[in-house]
Design a protein around this motif. Structure first.
Motif, PDB file in Angstrom:
ATOM      1  N   PHE A  48      43.221 -44.248   5.227  1.00  0.00           N
ATOM      2  CA  PHE A  48      42.144 -44.311   5.931  1.00  0.00           C
ATOM      3  C   PHE A  48      42.107 -44.325   7.460  1.00  0.00           C
ATOM      4  O   PHE A  48      42.936 -43.410   7.952  1.00  0.00           O
ATOM      5  N   ASN A  49      41.434 -44.813   8.099  1.00  0.00           N
ATOM      6  CA  ASN A  49      41.470 -44.924   9.673  1.00  0.00           C
ATOM      7  C   ASN A  49      42.622 -43.698  10.173  1.00  0.00           C
ATOM      8  O   ASN A  49      43.436 -44.128  10.768  1.00  0.00           O
ATOM      9  N   SER A  50      42.163 -42.576  10.232  1.00  0.00           N
ATOM     10  CA  SER A  50      42.947 -41.511  10.670  1.00  0.00           C
ATOM     11  C   SER A  50      42.395 -40.446  11.502  1.00  0.00           C
ATOM     12  O   SER A  50      41.353 -40.421  11.580  1.00  0.00           O
ATOM     13  N   PHE A  63      47.774 -39.845   9.937  1.00  0.00           N
ATOM     14  CA  PHE A  63      47.095 -40.725   9.042  1.00  0.00           C
ATOM     15  C   PHE A  63      47.591 -42.231   9.142  1.00  0.00           C
ATOM     16  O   PHE A  63      48.770 -42.313   8.909  1.00  0.00           O
ATOM     17  N   ARG A  64      46.515 -43.153   8.883  1.00  0.00           N
ATOM     18  CA  ARG A  64      47.083 -44.512   8.691  1.00  0.00           C
ATOM     19  C   ARG A  64      47.394 -44.500   7.134  1.00  0.00           C
ATOM     20  O   ARG A  64      46.545 -44.516   6.340  1.00  0.00           O
ATOM     21  N   GLY A  65      48.640 -44.784   6.867  1.00  0.00           N
ATOM     22  CA  GLY A  65      49.038 -44.822   5.280  1.00  0.00           C
ATOM     23  C   GLY A  65      49.553 -46.214   5.096  1.00  0.00           C
ATOM     24  O   GLY A  65      50.411 -46.727   5.662  1.00  0.00           O
ATOM     25  N   TYR A 108      49.223 -48.490  13.047  1.00  0.00           N
ATOM     26  CA  TYR A 108      48.146 -48.428  12.325  1.00  0.00           C
ATOM     27  C   TYR A 108      46.801 -47.775  13.101  1.00  0.00           C
ATOM     28  O   TYR A 108      47.130 -47.966  14.441  1.00  0.00           O
ATOM     29  N   ASP A 109      45.663 -47.515  12.628  1.00  0.00           N
ATOM     30  CA  ASP A 109      44.558 -46.740  13.258  1.00  0.00           C
ATOM     31  C   ASP A 109      45.211 -45.773  14.169  1.00  0.00           C
ATOM     32  O   ASP A 109      44.562 -45.764  15.575  1.00  0.00           O
ATOM     33  N   PRO A 110      45.863 -44.848  13.856  1.00  0.00           N
ATOM     34  CA  PRO A 110      46.225 -43.706  15.077  1.00  0.00           C
ATOM     35  C   PRO A 110      45.224 -42.818  15.388  1.00  0.00           C
ATOM     36  O   PRO A 110      44.517 -42.543  14.510  1.00  0.00           O
ATOM     37  N   VAL A 243      31.201 -56.783   9.003  1.00  0.00           N
ATOM     38  CA  VAL A 243      30.831 -55.402   8.928  1.00  0.00           C
ATOM     39  C   VAL A 243      31.071 -54.457  10.021  1.00  0.00           C
ATOM     40  O   VAL A 243      30.714 -54.669  11.090  1.00  0.00           O
ATOM     41  N   TYR A 244      31.673 -53.409   9.710  1.00  0.00           N
ATOM     42  CA  TYR A 244      31.933 -52.305  10.703  1.00  0.00           C
ATOM     43  C   TYR A 244      30.976 -51.161  10.566  1.00  0.00           C
ATOM     44  O   TYR A 244      31.001 -50.550   9.707  1.00  0.00           O
ATOM     45  N   SER A 245      30.240 -50.795  11.776  1.00  0.00           N
ATOM     46  CA  SER A 245      29.322 -49.767  11.846  1.00  0.00           C
ATOM     47  C   SER A 245      29.821 -48.653  12.963  1.00  0.00           C
ATOM     48  O   SER A 245      30.767 -49.106  13.678  1.00  0.00           O
ATOM     49  N   PHE A 279      39.243 -52.156  -0.264  1.00  0.00           N
ATOM     50  CA  PHE A 279      40.229 -52.993   0.189  1.00  0.00           C
ATOM     51  C   PHE A 279      39.582 -54.078   1.058  1.00  0.00           C
ATOM     52  O   PHE A 279      39.820 -55.604   0.934  1.00  0.00           O
ATOM     53  N   VAL A 280      38.847 -53.823   1.999  1.00  0.00           N
ATOM     54  CA  VAL A 280      38.192 -54.514   2.973  1.00  0.00           C
ATOM     55  C   VAL A 280      36.641 -53.924   2.809  1.00  0.00           C
ATOM     56  O   VAL A 280      36.231 -52.727   3.553  1.00  0.00           O
ATOM     57  N   PRO A 281      35.736 -54.197   2.201  1.00  0.00           N
ATOM     58  CA  PRO A 281      34.520 -54.023   1.833  1.00  0.00           C
ATOM     59  C   PRO A 281      33.493 -53.883   3.267  1.00  0.00           C
ATOM     60  O   PRO A 281      33.820 -54.380   4.428  1.00  0.00           O
ATOM     61  N   VAL A 284      33.015 -48.859   8.088  1.00  0.00           N
ATOM     62  CA  VAL A 284      33.181 -47.283   8.516  1.00  0.00           C
ATOM     63  C   VAL A 284      33.596 -47.407   9.932  1.00  0.00           C
ATOM     64  O   VAL A 284      33.184 -48.120  10.845  1.00  0.00           O
ATOM     65  N   PHE A 285      34.929 -46.839  10.232  1.00  0.00           N
ATOM     66  CA  PHE A 285      35.718 -47.073  11.386  1.00  0.00           C
ATOM     67  C   PHE A 285      36.245 -45.453  11.917  1.00  0.00           C
ATOM     68  O   PHE A 285      36.875 -44.667  11.132  1.00  0.00           O
ATOM     69  N   PRO A 286      35.351 -45.159  12.741  1.00  0.00           N
ATOM     70  CA  PRO A 286      35.616 -43.623  13.256  1.00  0.00           C
ATOM     71  C   PRO A 286      36.891 -43.420  14.195  1.00  0.00           C
ATOM     72  O   PRO A 286      37.318 -44.535  15.017  1.00  0.00           O
ATOM     73  N   ALA A 305      36.074 -48.634   3.995  1.00  0.00           N
ATOM     74  CA  ALA A 305      36.585 -49.918   3.334  1.00  0.00           C
ATOM     75  C   ALA A 305      38.013 -49.947   3.421  1.00  0.00           C
ATOM     76  O   ALA A 305      38.471 -50.141   2.556  1.00  0.00           O
ATOM     77  N   ASP A 306      38.763 -49.713   4.523  1.00  0.00           N
ATOM     78  CA  ASP A 306      40.335 -49.597   4.547  1.00  0.00           C
ATOM     79  C   ASP A 306      40.791 -49.091   3.452  1.00  0.00           C
ATOM     80  O   ASP A 306      41.941 -49.523   2.866  1.00  0.00           O
ATOM     81  N   SER A 307      40.102 -48.171   2.674  1.00  0.00           N
ATOM     82  CA  SER A 307      40.662 -47.495   1.461  1.00  0.00           C
ATOM     83  C   SER A 307      40.742 -45.742   1.478  1.00  0.00           C
ATOM     84  O   SER A 307      41.808 -45.509   0.746  1.00  0.00           O
TER      85      SER A 307
END
Ligand code: BMA
Length: 339
Positions: A48-50, A63-65, A108-110, A243-245, A279-281, A284-286, A305-307
């Motif tokens: 996710f977050n990539s 990519f965050r794996g 994480y979050d590269p 909640v992440y917007s 995983f984390v509902p 949305v993480f740009p 969703a960290d997924s």
């Protein structure tokens, strides 16, 4: 086009026309989302977050794996169309400046940002506490870690794609050792990517309810005729957690700690099933955009969703107008940010 994007043309940018019925901000999700699904690599449960970008006529990304042991690392991916991705099975093999293996404890979050002829990977890692790690590469074969820019605790670092007034410029979010119930975006400058200073406050949380807990940098800012277009994340708290917007702001081109416009509404908030459930509902993480200066098209990549990885589209003129039309800035936004 009303506004100009100062960036290379990317004629093969992934794109889908705007469907009927888009409400709120002029941004729409790719109909085949997610673009990266679960268990994408042996030993990796979720990507996710990539961050992705154009490279040699195709696309590349970091990519965050999330490995099956729960520890996040950075994986390299390549794509012909920026939608279908092939990942290296091994983690990015970071080395130190002497060429010896030098793997982060976790990463994480590269983000991936090209400044002049060098690609920089920036992530959140362990430096006796969560802080920012940086590596550079010119060929995506050798990844050299350079000095950690900040002391703990800090997260969400994003580099600008060019020097400003002769210095590299990085956004970051000082934080705590946990899930951090506060957080503003700050900016720091460096002449050499080693020594960082001239710290400035850019903007803070508590602006609107959807971003009232904390905010953090998102995609690398896009240079435009109106200023630096920044997609960032804003966090609200609810009885079910954070909640992440995604929010949008435009920073002054020469003094980016000055916020010119800041959209009071979110640009994107968790609505799709893969954003609300995971995983984390409700995340949305740009982390990146691919953008084409010829057409003004922007493809926004975000973790959901960290997924999984999601993709959304917007156009420069529309998104700038939306941000300007709904802009609310306070003193802590418009001042230079030095006290
Ligand atoms: C933040 C970061 C992000 C994550 C988010 C939601 O603190 O860890 O990587 O997407 O939380 O869990």
């Amino acid at each position: 086009m009303k506004y100009r994007m100062i960036a290379p043309a990317v004629p093969n940018i992934p794109w889908q026309e705007r469907p009927e019925g888009v409400k709120g901000a002029p941004i729409w999700r790719y109909s085949e989302n997610p673009v990266v699904d679960r268990n994408p690599v042996d030993g990796v449960a979720r990507i996710f977050n990539s961050a992705v970008m154009p490279y040699e006529g195709k696309f590349i990304g970091v990519f965050r794996g999330e490995q099956t042991n729960g520890i996040p690392y950075v994986y390299l991916g390549r794509s012909d169309d920026a939608i279908h991705w092939t990942f290296d099975p091994e983690k990015v093999p970071f080395v130190d400046e002497e060429g010896n293996p030098f793997m982060p404890v976790y990463a994480y979050d590269p983000r991936l940002v090209k400044v002049e002829d060098t690609y920089y990977i920036i992530w959140c890692g362990d430096f006796y506490g969560a802080s920012i790690g940086v590596a550079k590469t010119k060929d995506f074969k050798t990844f050299i870690r350079i000095e950690n820019p900040f002391i703990p605790f800090n997260r969400n670092a994003v580099l600008f794609p060019r020097k400003i007034n002769g210095n590299f410029v990085m956004l970051s979010r000082p934080s705590d050792s946990g899930h951090t119930p506060f957080g503003d975006i700050f900016l720091s400058e460096s002449p050499d990517m080693t020594y960082w200073g001239k710290h400035r406050h850019v903007m803070g949380a508590s602006h609107e309810w959807w971003e009232s807990v904390k905010i953090g940098g998102g995609a690398a800012p896009i240079e435009t005729s109106e200023g630096w277009l920044l997609f960032y994340h804003g966090v609200a708290t609810t009885c079910n957690g954070f909640v992440y917007s995604i929010g949008g702001a435009i920073l002054d081109i020469d003094h980016p700690s000055i916020v010119k416009y800041r959209c009071e509404n979110f640009i994107l908030t968790p609505e799709a099933e893969y954003e609300e459930r995971g995983f984390v509902p409700n995340v949305v993480f740009p982390c990146a955009t691919i953008h084409d200066s010829e057409t003004g098209r922007i493809a926004l990549y975000y973790g959901a969703a960290d997924s999984v990885v999601g993709l959304a589209f917007c156009e420069l003129d529309d998104i700038i107008d939306y941000i300007k039309d709904h802009s609310v800035v306070r003193d802590t936004d418009t001042e230079i940010g030095r006290r």
